[in-house]
Structures are given as structure tokens and as C-alpha cells.
Scaffold this motif. Structure first.
Motif, PDB file in Angstrom:
ATOM      1  N   GLU A 137       0.802  -1.206   0.000  1.00 28.46           N
ATOM      2  CA  GLU A 137       0.000   0.000   0.000  1.00 28.46           C
ATOM      3  C   GLU A 137       0.840   1.263   0.000  1.00 28.46           C
ATOM      4  N   LYS A 138       2.135   1.137   0.191  1.00 31.56           N
ATOM      5  CA  LYS A 138       3.001   2.304   0.213  1.00 31.56           C
ATOM      6  C   LYS A 138       4.306   1.974  -0.492  1.00 31.56           C
ATOM      7  N   ALA A 139       5.035   2.987  -0.860  1.00 32.89           N
ATOM      8  CA  ALA A 139       6.280   2.787  -1.591  1.00 32.89           C
ATOM      9  C   ALA A 139       7.349   2.145  -0.717  1.00 32.89           C
ATOM     10  N   CYS A 140       7.365   2.482   0.550  1.00 32.53           N
ATOM     11  CA  CYS A 140       8.338   1.918   1.474  1.00 32.53           C
ATOM     12  C   CYS A 140       7.620   0.919   2.368  1.00 32.53           C
ATOM     13  N   ASP A 141       7.980  -0.327   2.292  1.00 37.25           N
ATOM     14  CA  ASP A 141       7.305  -1.367   3.065  1.00 37.25           C
ATOM     15  C   ASP A 141       8.127  -1.750   4.297  1.00 37.25           C
ATOM     16  N   CYS A 142       8.849  -0.785   4.848  1.00 38.49           N
ATOM     17  CA  CYS A 142       9.688  -1.035   6.018  1.00 38.49           C
ATOM     18  C   CYS A 142       8.854  -0.939   7.299  1.00 38.49           C
ATOM     19  N   ASP A 143       9.217  -1.752   8.291  1.00 37.75           N
ATOM     20  CA  ASP A 143       8.550  -1.659   9.589  1.00 37.75           C
ATOM     21  C   ASP A 143       8.907  -0.356  10.285  1.00 37.75           C
ATOM     22  N   GLU A 144      10.161   0.032  10.189  1.00 36.92           N
ATOM     23  CA  GLU A 144      10.645   1.265  10.816  1.00 36.92           C
ATOM     24  C   GLU A 144      11.262   2.145   9.726  1.00 36.92           C
ATOM     25  N   PRO A 145      10.649   3.312   9.427  1.00 39.41           N
ATOM     26  CA  PRO A 145      11.194   4.187   8.377  1.00 39.41           C
ATOM     27  C   PRO A 145      12.569   4.722   8.752  1.00 39.41           C
ATOM     28  N   CYS A 146      13.352   5.060   7.731  1.00 33.29           N
ATOM     29  CA  CYS A 146      14.682   5.623   7.964  1.00 33.29           C
ATOM     30  C   CYS A 146      14.558   7.060   8.491  1.00 33.29           C
ATOM     31  N   ASP A 147      15.681   7.616   8.913  1.00 31.29           N
ATOM     32  CA  ASP A 147      15.682   8.956   9.500  1.00 31.29           C
ATOM     33  C   ASP A 147      15.203  10.015   8.508  1.00 31.29           C
ATOM     34  N   ASP A 148      15.613   9.881   7.244  1.00 31.81           N
ATOM     35  CA  ASP A 148      15.181  10.852   6.235  1.00 31.81           C
ATOM     36  C   ASP A 148      13.664  10.816   6.062  1.00 31.81           C
TER      37      ASP A 148
END
Length: 70
Positions: free
Chosen positions: A42-53
């Protein structure tokens, strides 16, 4: 100059024919592989924890939304 106009008119007719054909199919535009939604994301980044940027961009967007005039 006459040849240019003939070629330009030909390209316009081709674009018009393609757009009419596309409209008649009644399909939505999608990428060559159907896009990210085809993968179940559903989103471009499928990470559990987004990066700092990404966190900084999200905080900036949230601050902007909070301060905008309604």
C-alpha cells in the motif's frame, strides 16, 4: 515546411487514434507490471521502521498540515 505540416498532422492523427482506442477500452492507466498495488503493497516503502530521512519528511509534512490555513 509543407512536409513538416504533413508529418505533424500524421502524428496528431496517430495520437488521436490511440487516445480514442484507450478511452474505448475503459481501463485505468497502469505501469508495465501493474504497479505497487499489484504486489499487495500500500506504500512505496514497506519497512517496519522508516529511515531517519523518511521520519524527517513525515514530521515536516505533519507540521505543515498542522499550520496550514483552513
Amino acid at each position: 515546411m509543407g512536409l513538416f505540416l504533413v508529418v505533424f498532422a500524421f502524428f496528431l492523427l496517430v495520437v488521436l487514434a490511440m487516445s480514442v482506442g484507450f478511452i474505448m477500452q475503459k481501463k485505468s492507466i497502469s505501469g508495465s507490471c501493474g504497479g505497487i498495488s499489484n504486489l499487495g503493497m500500500e506504500k512505496a516503502c514497506d519497512c517496519d521502521e522508516p529511515c531517519d530521512d523518511k521520519k524527517a519528511r513525515m514530521a515536516k509534512e505533519e507540521e505543515w498540515q498542522k499550520n496550514r490555513i483552513h
